[in-house]
Design a protein around this motif. Structure first.
Motif, PDB file in Angstrom:
ATOM      1  N   GLN A  58       0.831  -1.199   0.000  1.00 10.33           N
ATOM      2  CA  GLN A  58       0.000   0.000   0.000  1.00 10.33           C
ATOM      3  C   GLN A  58       0.867   1.251   0.000  1.00 10.33           C
ATOM      4  O   GLN A  58       0.562   2.232  -0.664  1.00 10.33           O
ATOM      5  N   ASN A  59       1.974   1.224   0.740  1.00 14.02           N
ATOM      6  CA  ASN A  59       2.885   2.368   0.749  1.00 14.02           C
ATOM      7  C   ASN A  59       3.490   2.581  -0.629  1.00 14.02           C
ATOM      8  O   ASN A  59       3.690   3.714  -1.057  1.00 14.02           O
ATOM      9  N   LEU A  60       3.809   1.507  -1.338  1.00  9.02           N
ATOM     10  CA  LEU A  60       4.372   1.629  -2.687  1.00  9.02           C
ATOM     11  C   LEU A  60       3.357   2.241  -3.641  1.00  9.02           C
ATOM     12  O   LEU A  60       3.708   3.034  -4.524  1.00  9.02           O
ATOM     13  N   MET A 103       6.195   8.181  -8.179  1.00 12.96           N
ATOM     14  CA  MET A 103       7.483   7.774  -8.749  1.00 12.96           C
ATOM     15  C   MET A 103       8.234   8.954  -9.354  1.00 12.96           C
ATOM     16  O   MET A 103       9.453   9.032  -9.264  1.00 12.96           O
ATOM     17  N   ASN A 104       7.517   9.893  -9.971  1.00 11.43           N
ATOM     18  CA  ASN A 104       8.186  11.062 -10.547  1.00 11.43           C
ATOM     19  C   ASN A 104       8.876  11.893  -9.466  1.00 11.43           C
ATOM     20  O   ASN A 104       9.992  12.381  -9.644  1.00 11.43           O
ATOM     21  N   GLN A 105       8.206  12.022  -8.334  1.00 10.16           N
ATOM     22  CA  GLN A 105       8.777  12.781  -7.228  1.00 10.16           C
ATOM     23  C   GLN A 105      10.026  12.081  -6.701  1.00 10.16           C
ATOM     24  O   GLN A 105      11.026  12.729  -6.399  1.00 10.16           O
ATOM     25  N   ILE A 106      10.014  10.769  -6.607  1.00 15.05           N
ATOM     26  CA  ILE A 106      11.172  10.008  -6.133  1.00 15.05           C
ATOM     27  C   ILE A 106      12.335  10.175  -7.108  1.00 15.05           C
ATOM     28  O   ILE A 106      13.486  10.381  -6.699  1.00 15.05           O
TER      29      ILE A 106
END
Length: 149
Positions: free
Chosen positions: A117-119, A124-127
């Motif tokens: 759920q955390n994933l 992903m763009n922010q990471i």
């Protein structure tokens, strides 16, 4: 001085503290008063010992809860203390809530479903942006420190 020694050796004046302090306390008392005083001292000591045993058992109960929570080996000494005190041991509610509350949170956070759920909630763009910014920052610092780069 000899009068003081006689009072010390008297069986009336010997109690748990023993000796000079007690003989000074009972010096002006009659025999009955001194005996009553001794009884009161013994009763007070028994009450203090009982309260101390209960507090020790409460701590042992809390340690046992924490050992269960973190799956640590049991302590025979703690179990013996709890048995000696009987079933009247009450650990303060705040401490029980702390132990129980942490267990529920940890189980929730450690489960595979919670991790999935955390994933799903991650952007992903922010990471990627954070990772590239960190790499750029590391390169610039390395270039400042190293003349070869």
């Amino acid at each position: 001085v000899s009068r003081f020694r006689n009072q010390q050796s008297s069986p009336l004046n010997k109690d748990l503290r023993g000796g000079a302090a007690d003989s000074m306390a009972t010096a002006g008392m009659s025999r009955e008063e001194a005996e009553e005083y001794q009884r009161q001292l013994v009763e007070e000591k028994m009450e203090r010992d009982a309260e101390f045993l209960v507090r020790k058992a409460e701590r042992a109960t809390l340690r046992t809860c924490l050992r269960d929570k973190y799956r640590l080996p049991k302590s025979d000494q703690d179990e013996n203390l709890i048995q000696m005190a009987g079933d009247d041991i009450d650990v303060p509610e705040e401490l029980v809530k702390m132990v129980d509350g942490e267990t529920a949170e940890e189980e929730h956070d450690d489960s595979i479903l919670a991790q999935v759920q955390n994933l799903q909630n991650m952007d992903m763009n922010q990471i990627k942006e954070k990772a590239s910014a960190t790499m750029t920052e590391l390169r610039t610092k390395a270039e400042e420190k190293c003349c070869v780069m």
